[in-house]
Design an enzyme around this catalytic site. Structure first.
Site, short mmCIF file in Angstrom:
data_model
loop_
_atom_site.label_atom_id
_atom_site.label_comp_id
_atom_site.label_asym_id
_atom_site.label_seq_id
_atom_site.Cartn_x
_atom_site.Cartn_y
_atom_site.Cartn_z
N HIS A 1 -7.63 -4.15 -3.50
CA HIS A 1 -6.52 -3.58 -2.75
C HIS A 1 -6.24 -4.43 -1.51
O HIS A 1 -7.13 -5.09 -0.97
CB HIS A 1 -6.87 -2.14 -2.35
CG HIS A 1 -5.69 -1.36 -1.86
ND1 HIS A 1 -4.68 -0.95 -2.70
CD2 HIS A 1 -5.36 -0.93 -0.61
CE1 HIS A 1 -3.78 -0.28 -2.00
NE2 HIS A 1 -4.17 -0.26 -0.73
N ASP B 1 -8.89 -3.28 -7.84
CA ASP B 1 -8.46 -2.24 -6.90
C ASP B 1 -8.95 -0.88 -7.40
O ASP B 1 -8.36 -0.29 -8.31
CB ASP B 1 -6.93 -2.24 -6.78
CG ASP B 1 -6.42 -1.34 -5.68
OD1 ASP B 1 -7.17 -0.46 -5.23
OD2 ASP B 1 -5.25 -1.52 -5.27
N CYS C 1 0.85 -1.19 0.00
CA CYS C 1 0.00 0.00 0.00
C CYS C 1 0.89 1.24 0.00
O CYS C 1 1.61 1.47 -0.95
CB CYS C 1 -0.96 -0.06 1.19
SG CYS C 1 -2.13 1.31 1.30
#
Length: 294
Positions: free
Chosen positions: A263, A228, A170
């Site tokens: 994600h 995502d 991330c």
């Protein structure tokens, strides 16, 4: 099945105090961030420290001393070093576990608590508050300097920084790309779902991976989710185009996109976890390190 081939600022940071500051807000690698509670205990992976040297140590970063979580094999010496860069939640239990997994694969893995000057990433109750109050206050310039200091600490602690890699998740995935453009010592990077065309604060992060893609010093493998919403596929295509214009390391970089993953698909303590994608990505990461001499 995945398909292959597929968020170096110069902004100033706040001046340090004259005395070395010791930022020890709490033990690193313990517990989870309040913003992601409750976690999913039934899927979270727990890697025991048996046969490892694992725990907290300190990194001298300029005028400051910042905490880090380090794991390495208990036997031997001269282990290749992997920098592990956390999500926005800091160095919590999951990041420590990833370090232990890497140590079990023969690496010296070290995860510095990069947000410690800005605040306590684990204490913020909501993700928007965490981003505003902590994450957006961290400059790329300071992040890159902290990682360089972490490399020096690993070398002094027995790691072989001539075989240096970086991986991140991330927020940390974005940092992987930036560090690959910064460090001439780096051999390989693996970025897990890091932003490519935008950061969290343009004032402190004026450039992004797409801006530095053509001048990487080490090849990066990007692991991304096809679902995502925070990282559109067109951003990956832009990144590929920039990489193709660049250095041999840039042109040697690659993407794997997992069509059914979103994600944070490697975050085994969260509902976003996708086991097949996470396990495949982990194997690809280790293979990438070995293929690039780490």
């Amino acid at each position: 099945m995945p398909h292959a081939d597929d968020s170096c600022a110069l902004a100033p940071t706040a001046p340090a105090s004259p005395d070395r500051r010791d930022f020890m807000r709490g033990a690193v690698g313990v517990g989870f961030a309040a913003a992601v509670l409750p976690t999913l205990a039934q899927t979270a992976i727990h890697t025991p420290p048996d046969g490892l040297v694992a725990g907290e140590l300190r990194v001298n970063a300029g005028a400051d001393t910042i905490p880090a979580y380090r794991a390495r094999p208990a036997a031997g010496a001269g282990w290749p070093v992997v920098l592990v860069v956390s999500e926005i939640f800091g160095v919590h239990e999951h990041i420590a576990d990833l370090c232990r997994r890497l140590a079990r694969a023969g690496y010296y893995a070290i995860a510095p608590e990069l947000f410690v000057r800005q605040g306590d990433a684990k204490a913020e109750q909501a993700i928007p508050d965490l981003i505003r109050n902590v994450v957006a206050k961290k400059s790329d310039a300071e992040t890159l300097a902290d990682l360089d200091a972490t490399v020096a600490t690993a070398a002094a602690d027995g790691g072989d920084t001539g075989r240096l890699a970086i991986t991140g998740f991330c927020w940390g995935g974005r940092v992987v790309w930036m560090y690959a453009a910064h460090s001439k010592r780096l051999k390989a990077g693996v970025a897990w779902y890091g932003k490519l065309v935008a950061g969290f604060n343009p004032a402190l992060q004026p450039r992004n991976p797409v801006d530095v893609a053509a001048r990487l010093n080490a090849p990066v493998l990007g692991l991304y989710g096809g679902k995502d919403d925070s990282i559109p596929l067109d951003g990956i295509e832009r990144m590929k185009a920039e990489l193709a214009k660049g250095t041999p390391a840039s042109r040697g970089s690659s993407f794997v996109v997992y069509p059914q993953a979103g994600h944070a698909f490697n975050a085994d303590y969260r509902p976003s976890y996708v086991a097949d994608a996470a396990q495949d990505g982990w194997k690809r990461m280790l293979d990438w390190f070995k293929a690039n001499g780490v």
